[in-house]
Design a protein around this motif. Structure first.
Motif, PDB file in Angstrom:
ATOM      1  N   TRP A   1       0.819  -1.204   0.000  1.00  0.00           N
ATOM      2  CA  TRP A   1       0.000   0.000   0.000  1.00  0.00           C
ATOM      3  C   TRP A   1       0.862   1.267   0.000  1.00  0.00           C
ATOM      4  O   TRP A   1       0.474   2.272  -0.591  1.00  0.00           O
ATOM      5  N   LEU A   2       2.027   1.213   0.616  1.00  0.00           N
ATOM      6  CA  LEU A   2       2.924   2.361   0.565  1.00  0.00           C
ATOM      7  C   LEU A   2       3.647   2.433  -0.779  1.00  0.00           C
ATOM      8  O   LEU A   2       3.970   3.519  -1.263  1.00  0.00           O
TER       9      LEU A   2
ATOM     10  N   LEU B   1       1.142   0.643  11.738  1.00  0.00           N
ATOM     11  CA  LEU B   1       0.219   0.420  10.627  1.00  0.00           C
ATOM     12  C   LEU B   1      -0.896   1.459  10.592  1.00  0.00           C
ATOM     13  O   LEU B   1      -1.258   1.970   9.530  1.00  0.00           O
ATOM     14  N   ARG B   2      -1.464   1.784  11.763  1.00  0.00           N
ATOM     15  CA  ARG B   2      -2.591   2.726  11.785  1.00  0.00           C
ATOM     16  C   ARG B   2      -2.166   4.106  11.274  1.00  0.00           C
ATOM     17  O   ARG B   2      -2.955   4.807  10.627  1.00  0.00           O
TER      18      ARG B   2
ATOM     19  N   GLN C   1       0.297   4.595   9.082  1.00  0.00           N
ATOM     20  CA  GLN C   1       0.490   4.450   7.640  1.00  0.00           C
ATOM     21  C   GLN C   1      -0.820   4.691   6.899  1.00  0.00           C
ATOM     22  O   GLN C   1      -0.871   5.440   5.912  1.00  0.00           O
ATOM     23  N   TRP C   2      -1.874   4.064   7.393  1.00  0.00           N
ATOM     24  CA  TRP C   2      -3.166   4.216   6.728  1.00  0.00           C
ATOM     25  C   TRP C   2      -3.750   5.602   6.946  1.00  0.00           C
ATOM     26  O   TRP C   2      -4.508   6.104   6.104  1.00  0.00           O
ATOM     27  N   ALA C   3      -3.400   6.243   8.060  1.00  0.00           N
ATOM     28  CA  ALA C   3      -3.836   7.626   8.268  1.00  0.00           C
ATOM     29  C   ALA C   3      -3.209   8.542   7.224  1.00  0.00           C
ATOM     30  O   ALA C   3      -3.873   9.438   6.673  1.00  0.00           O
TER      31      ALA C   3
ATOM     32  N   ILE D   1      -2.184   7.619   4.247  1.00  0.00           N
ATOM     33  CA  ILE D   1      -2.855   7.311   2.977  1.00  0.00           C
ATOM     34  C   ILE D   1      -4.212   7.992   2.920  1.00  0.00           C
ATOM     35  O   ILE D   1      -4.621   8.533   1.879  1.00  0.00           O
ATOM     36  N   GLY D   2      -4.939   8.002   4.047  1.00  0.00           N
ATOM     37  CA  GLY D   2      -6.232   8.675   4.099  1.00  0.00           C
ATOM     38  C   GLY D   2      -6.113  10.165   3.799  1.00  0.00           C
ATOM     39  O   GLY D   2      -6.961  10.748   3.099  1.00  0.00           O
TER      40      GLY D   2
END
Length: 289
Positions: free
Chosen positions: A183-184, A255-256, A258-260, A262-263
């Motif tokens: 995803w990164l 991980l959280r 990382q997705w933040a 991306i958000g």
């Protein structure tokens, strides 16, 4: 056409070194034969596509077959993971093909994308992939000197296809080896991914012949609005540098977070696309740039 083919072959040469440096010492011999064979098939098909304009369906079928063979050879994945990996490779191949429509764009994305992958690998202590990706970034940078607008040499389908295949394979290998989650990796290449994916979905929903040439990509629309090729590609370089830097930084975070990150980028892209859609005058978008 000759200049286009030479440009493609020049780019592929960097990819050859990359695979030798990044995988030649650690990968199983059979897997490397599959990778080299698959890339050779893609190169041959792309060569003839540059020269003869092959039917899109045949190109797609070859790409799917090559991607499936390479994924099976280099990764031990479940059914759904394999399907995603094949889709990722095929999409990266076509992303580079779709977005190689502006001088210096695809080459610049390769400089930033593979450069970022090299930095990530170096930080993770993965010396061979770091060296390989740096070589591809360097080859793309050398090519960019004669491809920056106004370009004197063009990459063509041969070069863009092989760069896309290399990018997709590196994202898969980096994820499998724990160097960088996929995803990164997608975030690094997101200026290509978002523009091409959103444009394709919109064309499909409108019932258009999405496989035909058009001028509906966001970068093409900026060019038509008077930005010109140079201003547009420089703006894309800034965007690429920001997404790549975000991915490199995020790789060391939980991980959280990382997705933040991306958000946040999802919101940024939504705002940018809305601004272009909102302010663009209506016009006929049938002809390619």
């Amino acid at each position: 056409m000759f200049a286009t083919l030479v440009g493609g072959i020049y780019t592929v040469a960097g990819g050859r070194v990359e695979f030798s440096a990044g995988f030649g010492t650690g990968a199983h011999g059979f897997a490397m034969m599959v990778v080299w064979g698959g890339l050779a098939v893609l190169a041959i098909v792309s060569f003839f596509d540059d020269a003869l304009s092959l039917a899109p369906l045949w190109r797609l079928l070859v790409q799917i077959g090559v991607a499936a063979a390479i994924v099976k050879a280099v990764a031990d994945l479940g059914v759904w993971q394999t399907a995603f990996a094949v889709l990722l490779m095929v999409w990266m191949v076509n992303l580079y093909n779709f977005m190689d429509g502006m001088d210096g764009f695809a080459a610049g994305m390769a400089v930033v994308g593979f450069g970022a992958l090299s930095v990530v690998a170096k930080l993770q202590g993965a010396e061979a992939p770091a060296e390989g990706c740096a070589i591809v970034a360097g080859a793309a940078l050398g090519f960019l000197f004669i491809n920056f607008p106004p370009a004197r040499l063009f990459m063509g389908d041969l070069g863009s296809t092989l760069l896309g295949a290399l990018a997709g394979l590196m994202l898969l290998v980096f994820h499998q080896e724990g160097i960088l989650p996929v995803w990164l990796g997608i975030l690094i290449f997101s200026p290509f991914v978002v523009d091409a994916t959103v444009t394709l979905i919109r064309r499909v929903l409108r019932g258009e012949r999405f496989w035909e040439a058009h001028r509906q990509h966001y970068y093409q629309r900026l060019v038509r609005r008077g930005w010109g090729h140079r201003k547009t590609v420089l703006a894309e370089y800034v965007l690429m540098a920001l997404t790549a830097s975000s991915a490199v930084i995020a790789n060391g975070l939980p991980l959280r977070l990382q997705w933040a990150i991306i958000g946040v980028w999802v919101l940024i892209y939504a705002v940018l696309m809305y601004a272009i859609d909102r302010t663009e005058p209506k016009e006929n978008e049938a002809a390619p740039v």
